[in-house]
Design a protein around this motif. Structure first.
Motif, PDB file in Angstrom:
ATOM      1  N   ALA A 172      -1.200   0.894  -9.188  1.00  0.00           N
ATOM      2  CA  ALA A 172      -2.398  -0.013  -9.067  1.00  0.00           C
ATOM      3  C   ALA A 172      -1.687  -1.468  -9.194  1.00  0.00           C
ATOM      4  O   ALA A 172      -0.889  -1.603 -10.148  1.00  0.00           O
ATOM      5  N   PHE A 173      -2.258  -2.383  -8.626  1.00  0.00           N
ATOM      6  CA  PHE A 173      -2.075  -3.862  -9.015  1.00  0.00           C
ATOM      7  C   PHE A 173      -2.971  -4.646  -8.620  1.00  0.00           C
ATOM      8  O   PHE A 173      -3.332  -4.620  -7.369  1.00  0.00           O
ATOM      9  N   ALA A 174      -3.422  -5.723  -9.206  1.00  0.00           N
ATOM     10  CA  ALA A 174      -4.315  -6.694  -8.657  1.00  0.00           C
ATOM     11  C   ALA A 174      -5.654  -6.004  -8.272  1.00  0.00           C
ATOM     12  O   ALA A 174      -6.280  -5.353  -9.082  1.00  0.00           O
ATOM     13  N   ASP A 175      -6.012  -6.034  -6.935  1.00  0.00           N
ATOM     14  CA  ASP A 175      -7.276  -5.238  -6.630  1.00  0.00           C
ATOM     15  C   ASP A 175      -7.127  -4.189  -5.635  1.00  0.00           C
ATOM     16  O   ASP A 175      -7.725  -3.657  -4.791  1.00  0.00           O
ATOM     17  N   THR A 176      -5.757  -3.476  -5.920  1.00  0.00           N
ATOM     18  CA  THR A 176      -5.173  -2.455  -4.868  1.00  0.00           C
ATOM     19  C   THR A 176      -4.935  -1.242  -5.594  1.00  0.00           C
ATOM     20  O   THR A 176      -4.689  -1.329  -6.697  1.00  0.00           O
ATOM     21  N   THR A 177      -5.301   0.016  -4.966  1.00  0.00           N
ATOM     22  CA  THR A 177      -4.734   1.185  -5.681  1.00  0.00           C
ATOM     23  C   THR A 177      -4.149   2.083  -4.624  1.00  0.00           C
ATOM     24  O   THR A 177      -4.528   2.255  -3.505  1.00  0.00           O
ATOM     25  N   VAL A 178      -3.004   2.499  -5.041  1.00  0.00           N
ATOM     26  CA  VAL A 178      -2.198   3.391  -3.901  1.00  0.00           C
ATOM     27  C   VAL A 178      -1.965   4.754  -4.730  1.00  0.00           C
ATOM     28  O   VAL A 178      -1.583   4.937  -5.809  1.00  0.00           O
ATOM     29  N   GLY A 179      -1.875   5.673  -3.966  1.00  0.00           N
ATOM     30  CA  GLY A 179      -1.457   7.150  -4.226  1.00  0.00           C
ATOM     31  C   GLY A 179      -0.547   7.698  -3.406  1.00  0.00           C
ATOM     32  O   GLY A 179      -0.582   7.625  -2.148  1.00  0.00           O
ATOM     33  N   VAL A 180       0.369   8.510  -3.813  1.00  0.00           N
ATOM     34  CA  VAL A 180       1.366   9.325  -3.095  1.00  0.00           C
ATOM     35  C   VAL A 180       0.897  10.726  -3.217  1.00  0.00           C
ATOM     36  O   VAL A 180       0.809  11.319  -4.252  1.00  0.00           O
ATOM     37  N   LYS A 181       1.024  11.380  -2.063  1.00  0.00           N
ATOM     38  CA  LYS A 181       0.545  12.683  -2.016  1.00  0.00           C
ATOM     39  C   LYS A 181       1.908  13.866  -1.963  1.00  0.00           C
ATOM     40  O   LYS A 181       2.995  13.129  -1.833  1.00  0.00           O
ATOM     41  N   SER A 182       1.761  15.046  -2.202  1.00  0.00           N
ATOM     42  CA  SER A 182       2.722  15.809  -2.450  1.00  0.00           C
ATOM     43  C   SER A 182       3.432  16.116  -1.263  1.00  0.00           C
ATOM     44  O   SER A 182       4.735  16.561  -1.171  1.00  0.00           O
ATOM     45  N   ASP A 183       2.630  15.705  -0.133  1.00  0.00           N
ATOM     46  CA  ASP A 183       3.477  16.087   1.370  1.00  0.00           C
ATOM     47  C   ASP A 183       4.290  14.729   1.644  1.00  0.00           C
ATOM     48  O   ASP A 183       4.946  14.706   2.882  1.00  0.00           O
ATOM     49  N   GLY A 184       4.326  13.763   0.839  1.00  0.00           N
ATOM     50  CA  GLY A 184       5.168  12.532   1.184  1.00  0.00           C
ATOM     51  C   GLY A 184       4.116  11.376   1.848  1.00  0.00           C
ATOM     52  O   GLY A 184       4.797  10.451   2.243  1.00  0.00           O
ATOM     53  N   THR A 185       3.128  11.522   2.156  1.00  0.00           N
ATOM     54  CA  THR A 185       2.176  10.874   2.791  1.00  0.00           C
ATOM     55  C   THR A 185       1.606   9.838   1.748  1.00  0.00           C
ATOM     56  O   THR A 185       1.489  10.061   0.365  1.00  0.00           O
ATOM     57  N   VAL A 186       0.937   8.808   1.996  1.00  0.00           N
ATOM     58  CA  VAL A 186       0.542   7.612   1.081  1.00  0.00           C
ATOM     59  C   VAL A 186      -1.029   7.368   1.481  1.00  0.00           C
ATOM     60  O   VAL A 186      -1.194   7.123   2.620  1.00  0.00           O
ATOM     61  N   VAL A 187      -1.831   7.028   0.361  1.00  0.00           N
ATOM     62  CA  VAL A 187      -2.998   6.604   0.472  1.00  0.00           C
ATOM     63  C   VAL A 187      -3.262   5.520  -0.120  1.00  0.00           C
ATOM     64  O   VAL A 187      -2.614   5.053  -1.258  1.00  0.00           O
ATOM     65  N   SER A 188      -4.068   4.334   0.395  1.00  0.00           N
ATOM     66  CA  SER A 188      -4.386   3.104  -0.206  1.00  0.00           C
ATOM     67  C   SER A 188      -5.536   2.410   0.092  1.00  0.00           C
ATOM     68  O   SER A 188      -6.349   2.662   1.043  1.00  0.00           O
ATOM     69  N   ILE A 189      -6.112   1.916  -1.180  1.00  0.00           N
ATOM     70  CA  ILE A 189      -7.507   1.294  -0.865  1.00  0.00           C
ATOM     71  C   ILE A 189      -7.521   0.041  -1.965  1.00  0.00           C
ATOM     72  O   ILE A 189      -6.979  -0.035  -2.815  1.00  0.00           O
ATOM     73  N   GLY A 190      -8.603  -0.841  -1.394  1.00  0.00           N
ATOM     74  CA  GLY A 190      -8.723  -2.080  -2.051  1.00  0.00           C
ATOM     75  C   GLY A 190      -8.872  -3.328  -1.104  1.00  0.00           C
ATOM     76  O   GLY A 190      -9.036  -3.206  -0.018  1.00  0.00           O
ATOM     77  N   LYS A 191      -8.676  -4.365  -1.781  1.00  0.00           N
ATOM     78  CA  LYS A 191      -8.681  -5.812  -0.932  1.00  0.00           C
ATOM     79  C   LYS A 191      -7.886  -6.053  -0.096  1.00  0.00           C
ATOM     80  O   LYS A 191      -6.375  -5.388  -0.165  1.00  0.00           O
ATOM     81  N   ASP A 192      -8.237  -6.261   1.492  1.00  0.00           N
ATOM     82  CA  ASP A 192      -7.253  -6.175   2.557  1.00  0.00           C
ATOM     83  C   ASP A 192      -7.049  -7.738   2.776  1.00  0.00           C
ATOM     84  O   ASP A 192      -6.645  -7.794   4.209  1.00  0.00           O
ATOM     85  N   THR A 193      -7.607  -8.751   2.206  1.00  0.00           N
ATOM     86  CA  THR A 193      -7.378 -10.099   2.740  1.00  0.00           C
ATOM     87  C   THR A 193      -6.520 -10.760   1.514  1.00  0.00           C
ATOM     88  O   THR A 193      -6.762 -10.517   0.392  1.00  0.00           O
ATOM     89  N   ASN A 194      -5.828 -11.955   1.695  1.00  0.00           N
ATOM     90  CA  ASN A 194      -5.372 -12.787   0.774  1.00  0.00           C
ATOM     91  C   ASN A 194      -6.186 -13.882   0.096  1.00  0.00           C
ATOM     92  O   ASN A 194      -7.438 -13.836   0.591  1.00  0.00           O
ATOM     93  N   HIS A 195      -5.708 -14.797  -0.375  1.00  0.00           N
ATOM     94  CA  HIS A 195      -6.786 -15.796  -1.203  1.00  0.00           C
ATOM     95  C   HIS A 195      -7.330 -16.787   0.038  1.00  0.00           C
ATOM     96  O   HIS A 195      -8.386 -17.433  -0.152  1.00  0.00           O
ATOM     97  N   SER A 196      -6.860 -16.787   1.227  1.00  0.00           N
ATOM     98  CA  SER A 196      -7.246 -17.628   2.263  1.00  0.00           C
ATOM     99  C   SER A 196      -8.317 -16.817   3.101  1.00  0.00           C
ATOM    100  O   SER A 196      -8.623 -17.300   4.138  1.00  0.00           O
ATOM    101  N   GLY A 197      -8.450 -15.567   2.935  1.00  0.00           N
ATOM    102  CA  GLY A 197      -9.219 -14.576   3.798  1.00  0.00           C
ATOM    103  C   GLY A 197      -8.480 -14.089   4.857  1.00  0.00           C
ATOM    104  O   GLY A 197      -9.089 -13.291   5.604  1.00  0.00           O
ATOM    105  N   ALA A 198      -7.025 -14.392   5.204  1.00  0.00           N
ATOM    106  CA  ALA A 198      -6.376 -13.551   5.880  1.00  0.00           C
ATOM    107  C   ALA A 198      -6.023 -12.238   5.650  1.00  0.00           C
ATOM    108  O   ALA A 198      -5.766 -11.884   4.767  1.00  0.00           O
ATOM    109  N   ALA A 199      -6.051 -11.217   6.642  1.00  0.00           N
ATOM    110  CA  ALA A 199      -5.695  -9.964   6.594  1.00  0.00           C
ATOM    111  C   ALA A 199      -4.329  -9.910   6.007  1.00  0.00           C
ATOM    112  O   ALA A 199      -3.319 -10.509   6.525  1.00  0.00           O
ATOM    113  N   THR A 200      -3.998  -8.927   5.179  1.00  0.00           N
ATOM    114  CA  THR A 200      -2.561  -8.773   4.634  1.00  0.00           C
ATOM    115  C   THR A 200      -1.988  -7.563   5.231  1.00  0.00           C
ATOM    116  O   THR A 200      -0.690  -7.672   5.250  1.00  0.00           O
ATOM    117  N   GLY A 201      -2.616  -6.482   5.539  1.00  0.00           N
ATOM    118  CA  GLY A 201      -2.129  -5.341   6.098  1.00  0.00           C
ATOM    119  C   GLY A 201      -1.438  -4.464   4.901  1.00  0.00           C
ATOM    120  O   GLY A 201      -0.566  -3.578   5.254  1.00  0.00           O
TER     121      GLY A 201
END
Length: 380
Positions: A172-201
């Motif tokens: 976790a960092f700032a407004d984001t949480t990330v998890g790695v699954k046992s099969d090597g894939t990744v899940v992610s949730i949280g803020k998706d824009t920067n301070h200017s409101g632009a999408a970060t990806g």
């Protein structure tokens, strides 16, 4: 006449009996002799006598073989020692946010200190926790059954992790949480824009595979693949996602718009925002684990000392005299060092009571024996 015949018969019979007895005795004697005679297998083999020169050469060869064995055993112990310290850094038992800190106890519960403005300290009912991570205002815990719990600020959904399963590591960092699954894939949730409101990806990680560790940063996320290469998603204004050429990496860490990677040879790579010098790690060597704060970077060396670079506005980098350290806890504005005996060192922000962690006891530390620590650390 009859008596003479009888006497002759008796004499003949006696002679025959004596003859048979003699033959029997001789036969038994031969068998006994053969049975008691040493067989070729029982006969000791006489080793050839060595010359003094040959004796010296043999002794030298035996000494070299013993030294080689001892060195191999030491190399194996060192590798285990380094792997243990690295594993703790990947799944730490201490992490902190903007104004709070959290620690994982040996019984699987979590202790907290600092500001509780979003309820981020409400971990008292957590149990079975194996790893923790903290965002700016939220706390995340990985449970032994692969599920995840979170408390604190949920403005951007960063705490909505109750449906996650089969998770093996979190970040976790700032407004984001990330998890790695046992099969090597990744899940992610949280803020998706920067301070200017632009999408970060930053959360565009659904296509990632073969991931062994992930590290969330301010607006970007790093993924370490099993082959030692690194992938990145998110904002790249400062080149923090320019990691495609990185190889032989064993750990990644992410901060505010910058990225770190630890290589298997103990050196460190960095990319991204470097206004505070947080990427000035090119001369670091013999590093066993890396940590990223907001704008400061930490490296734990094999000898138990710590190196640091970056922002030092609140004393985050004042670790030059630390030694016998086996783990670090890092937040945006503080650095904590854990000794093998459980002693906790703290430097950084003195606001909001985060430094109360200095009195904590029972934190789950790397499982390394005192003998191994004494072998590889410069005890002082």
């Amino acid at each position: 006449m009859k008596n003479s015949a009888r006497s002759g018969g008796k004499i003949a019979l006696a002679v025959v009996i004596v003859f048979l007895v003699i033959i029997l005795a001789v036969t038994v004697g031969i068998k006994l002799h053969v049975g008691n005679s040493p067989s070729p297998a029982d006969t000791p083999v006489q080793e050839p006598q060595l010359t003094p020169e040959e004796e010296a050469l043999k002794a030298e060869q035996e000494k070299e073989a013993q030294e080689k064995l001892l060195q191999q055993q030491k190399t194996e112990r060192e590798a285990e020692y380094k792997d243990t310290l690295l594993s703790w850094a990947v799944s730490p038992a201490c992490d902190g946010g903007h104004s709070h800190v959290m620690g994982l106890l040996t019984d699987g519960t979590v202790i907290t200190a600092g500001l509780d403005n979003f309820g981020q300290l409400h971990t008292e009912d957590w149990s079975g926790i194996t790893a923790i991570s903290s965002g700016a205002w939220h706390c995340v815990g990985l449970k032994s059954d692969g599920t995840v719990v979170a408390v604190g600020n949920n403005q951007y959904g960063q705490c909505e992790v109750s449906v996650w399963t089969d998770i093996v590591s979190i970040s976790a960092f700032a407004d984001t949480t990330v998890g790695v699954k046992s099969d090597g894939t990744v899940v992610s949730i949280g803020k998706d824009t920067n301070h200017s409101g632009a999408a970060t990806g930053q959360h565009e990680v659904s296509g990632w595979t073969d991931i062994k560790q992930a590290a969330a940063g301010q607006f970007h996320t790093l993924g370490l693949k099993n082959d030692g290469t690194v992938v990145a998603a998110g904002q790249n204004h400062y080149g923090q996602c320019d990691v495609e050429g990185w190889t032989d990496v064993i750990q990644v860490a992410a901060g505010y718009d910058y990225s770190l990677a630890l290589k298997s040879d103990g050196t460190v790579l960095a990319a991204g925002y470097n206004e505070c010098g947080q990427c000035n790690v090119e001369d670091w060597t013999d590093i066993v684990a890396i940590y990223a704060g907001f704008q400061h970077s930490l490296g734990l060396k094999a000898d138990g000392t710590v190196v640091a670079a970056g922002w030092n506005d609140r004393g985050e980098l004042n670790v030059g005299d630390w030694n016998n350290i086996v783990a670090l806890g890092v937040g945006p504005y503080f650095t904590a060092g854990f000794k093998a005996d459980g002693t906790i060192l703290y430097t950084g922000s003195q606001e909001d009571g985060m430094n109360a962690m200095e009195a904590w006891q029972g934190i789950s530390l790397p499982k390394v024996s005192p003998e191994i620590i004494a072998e590889f650390q410069e005890l002082k």
